[in-house]
Motif scaffolding. Structure first.
Motif, short mmCIF file in Angstrom:
data_model
loop_
_atom_site.label_atom_id
_atom_site.label_comp_id
_atom_site.label_asym_id
_atom_site.label_seq_id
_atom_site.Cartn_x
_atom_site.Cartn_y
_atom_site.Cartn_z
N ILE A 183 64.88 88.60 55.19
CA ILE A 183 64.70 88.97 53.78
C ILE A 183 66.06 89.10 53.10
N ASP A 184 67.03 89.72 53.79
CA ASP A 184 68.38 89.87 53.23
C ASP A 184 69.03 88.51 53.01
N MET A 185 68.83 87.57 53.93
CA MET A 185 69.39 86.22 53.77
C MET A 185 68.77 85.53 52.56
N MET A 186 67.49 85.75 52.35
CA MET A 186 66.80 85.18 51.19
C MET A 186 67.40 85.72 49.90
N ILE A 208 58.49 71.53 54.05
CA ILE A 208 58.47 72.27 55.30
C ILE A 208 57.06 72.84 55.43
N ALA A 209 56.21 72.13 56.17
CA ALA A 209 54.85 72.59 56.38
C ALA A 209 54.85 73.59 57.53
N PHE A 210 54.17 74.71 57.36
CA PHE A 210 54.25 75.75 58.39
C PHE A 210 52.91 76.47 58.57
N SER A 211 52.66 76.83 59.81
CA SER A 211 51.63 77.80 60.17
C SER A 211 52.32 78.71 61.18
N ASP A 266 52.95 82.36 60.30
CA ASP A 266 54.17 83.09 60.64
C ASP A 266 55.30 82.46 59.83
N ALA A 267 55.93 83.25 58.97
CA ALA A 267 56.98 82.72 58.08
C ALA A 267 58.34 82.65 58.74
N THR A 268 58.49 83.20 59.96
CA THR A 268 59.82 83.32 60.56
C THR A 268 60.49 81.97 60.76
N ARG A 269 59.79 81.04 61.42
CA ARG A 269 60.41 79.73 61.69
C ARG A 269 60.62 78.95 60.40
N MET A 270 59.70 79.10 59.46
CA MET A 270 59.85 78.40 58.18
C MET A 270 61.10 78.90 57.46
N LEU A 271 61.31 80.23 57.43
CA LEU A 271 62.50 80.77 56.77
C LEU A 271 63.76 80.30 57.47
N GLN A 272 63.75 80.30 58.78
CA GLN A 272 64.93 79.86 59.53
C GLN A 272 65.24 78.39 59.24
N ALA A 273 64.20 77.55 59.19
CA ALA A 273 64.40 76.13 58.89
C ALA A 273 64.91 75.95 57.47
N THR A 274 64.38 76.72 56.53
CA THR A 274 64.81 76.63 55.13
C THR A 274 66.27 77.03 54.99
N PHE A 275 66.66 78.13 55.64
CA PHE A 275 68.05 78.60 55.54
C PHE A 275 69.01 77.61 56.18
N ARG A 276 68.61 77.00 57.30
CA ARG A 276 69.48 75.98 57.93
C ARG A 276 69.70 74.82 56.98
N LEU A 277 68.64 74.40 56.31
CA LEU A 277 68.74 73.28 55.37
C LEU A 277 69.65 73.64 54.20
N SER A 336 58.48 89.22 56.81
CA SER A 336 59.35 88.87 57.92
C SER A 336 60.35 89.99 58.18
N THR A 337 61.32 89.72 59.05
CA THR A 337 62.31 90.73 59.41
C THR A 337 63.22 91.04 58.24
N SER A 338 63.81 92.22 58.24
CA SER A 338 64.72 92.62 57.16
C SER A 338 65.93 91.70 57.11
#
Length: 481
Positions: free
Chosen positions: A438-441, A368-371, A399-410, A433-435
């Motif tokens: 972070i909590d999902m992580m 997951i390549a991200f900027s 911006d880590a937001t979209r990367m985290l969302q994509a990772t969690f979906r996967l 990122s948002t709390s």
């Protein structure tokens, strides 16, 4: 004949068995399997594969690419014919009136396509011309079964023609690779690990220009041993920081101090039907896996329990197995402008090493390549895209937001992603990122997903508390790559 049993997993097992032992079946009715058997029984190929691990890898990757190409073509042909297969189901539901009115046209339609594949139009015409015979459910179902069988026979014939069309080019490439590549490696004194990593990105297509270009990136690992350490951690390979393994049998932990009364010593292979592991019993009971079960039985490769009573001198010997089932590897790579230059090259070298481990362990691996935007790649299936990705230069903000969302979906898309290893490769100049994210992580970490980081550079890192471990490379501009 069910074709679903001849999927990519079946062929991978056939290739694995051959490169490890030289064993293979003697014949098969399935065209691709039959062709693979003919290549594996080539005496010259067998000698090279069994006596040189480089030749074994060349053979494995070249044949696997050929297999994947043919399976993709078969899948395409099946999709094209889906309407006809649906029509077979609909014909079974015809009313009696529709059968009486339409059986002649239907027989002619089937015969036009499948007479040469054994469909006997005259037999069914003779049956259905008798009053009321087309209302006979058993006869009507037999006609559709024969239609399906003729359809499958035609698909197999088409598959064989396509294999024959490609086989000469494949065999020329295979024999050329088995001769030229080992010679090139010996002549240039190339390290085997460097070869395996570089070759792994070439999708079985050899040329020295691309090979040397990739090898140049691989050689960065010599300057930065942290790259290999991080890759091995993702691969859960025991290193000087401790073993991630325990003594186990298939799903059960052995505790020797409590096992004195148990006759089970461990796991072995053979064909003792009274000692089968539960997984083999499941294969035996599954119609689609029955042929694989019989093949393993005939080649003494069924997994069975090993009992102390079977051996003259019992020994307390147990294999070291992975402590937990290996999940996929997910690499989240920062491609923002601050990663341009040497950090980018270090990251690319790490990706190549991780791909080599994923191939060896047969684990899924995602990039997951991200900027600001994200760019997901299944790097084991899309090696050409990975090479293309290497040609691009890092740019933009982070911006880590979209990367985290994509990772969690996967990670949450399937139970197959349990026990995943997630690696961030970045300079970690990334705002928290948002709390909620972070909590999902943290929830995923508690569910045994591991989060590792490779920080390239010496910036302050706010993310450290949320990772199992963060490795660091404090590079200097004096190092060359």
């Amino acid at each position: 004949m069910s074709e679903s049993r001849y999927d990519i997993a079946f062929y991978v097992q056939v290739l694995d068995l051959f490169v490890k032992t030289g064993e293979c079946a003697t014949e098969s009715r399935e065209p691709l399997h039959a062709y693979l058997i003919s290549v594996m029984n080539d005496a010259t190929v067998k000698v090279q594969v069994l006596n040189d691990d480089i030749c074994a890898r060349i053979f494995y990757d070249t044949m696997l690419q050929f297999i994947q190409l043919n399976l993709e073509k078969e899948k395409y042909n099946l999709q094209k014919s889906q309407s006809e297969r649906n029509e077979m189901k609909l014909v079974l539901e015809w009313s009696i009136k529709k059968r009486k009115d339409g059986w002649q046209a239907l027989l002619q339609q089937i015969s036009d396509k499948y007479q040469e594949y054994g469909f006997d139009q005259r037999f069914y015409r003779g049956q259905f011309e008798n009053e009321g015979k087309c209302a006979d459910e058993e006869m009507w179902e037999k006609m559709v079964d024969d239609w399906e069988e003729a359809f499958q026979q035609k698909m197999q014939d088409q598959k064989k023609k396509e294999i024959d069309f490609r086989r000469d080019a494949l065999e020329r490439r295979l024999h050329s690779n088995l001769k030229d590549i080992p010679e090139y490696i010996r002549r240039n004194d190339i390290d085997k690990d460097e070869f395996f990593q570089s070759w792994g990105l070439m999708s079985g297509m050899w040329n020295t220009i691309d090979f040397e270009r990739i090898r140049k990136v691989v050689r960065i690992q010599r300057d930065y041993p942290e790259i290999v350490k991080v890759a091995n951690k993702m691969g859960r390979i025991a290193d000087d920081e401790g073993k991630d393994t325990m003594y186990v049998s298939e799903g059960d932990v052995y505790k020797l101090e409590h096992s004195a009364k148990c006759d089970i010593l461990g796991i072995t292979v053979g064909n003792d039907l009274n000692a089968l592991l539960p997984i083999e019993l499941a294969h035996c009971a599954d119609n689609e896996l029955e042929d694989l079960f019989v093949y393993k039985y005939l080649t003494n490769k069924l997994q069975t329990f090993r009992y102390k009573s079977e051996i003259m001198q019992p020994a307390r010997r147990l294999e070291t197995k992975p402590a937990k089932r290996k999940g996929p590897m997910v690499v989240c790579l920062d491609t923002s402008g601050s990663m341009a230059g040497k950090p980018e090259k270090i990251a690319h070298s790490l990706l190549i090493k991780i791909l080599e481990i994923a191939d060896r362990q047969q684990r899924s691996c995602y990039l997951i390549a991200f900027s600001v935007s994200i760019n997901p790649i299944d790097i084991r299936k899309e090696r050409a895209r990975l090479l293309e990705f290497f040609s691009k230069t890092a740019c933009g903000d982070t911006d880590a937001t979209r990367m985290l969302q994509a990772t969690f979906r996967l990670l949450r898309s399937s139970k197959d992603y349990m026990n995943a290893d997630v690696l961030w490769v970045s300079d970690f100049k990334i705002p928290l990122s948002t709390s909620e994210l972070i909590d999902m992580m943290q929830e995923l970490r508690e569910a045994d997903t591991h989060f590792y980081g490779l920080q390239i550079g010496i910036a302050d890192n706010e993310w450290a508390p949320f990772f199992d471990r963060i490795y660091r490379i404090g590079y200097t501009s004096s190092r060359r790559y």
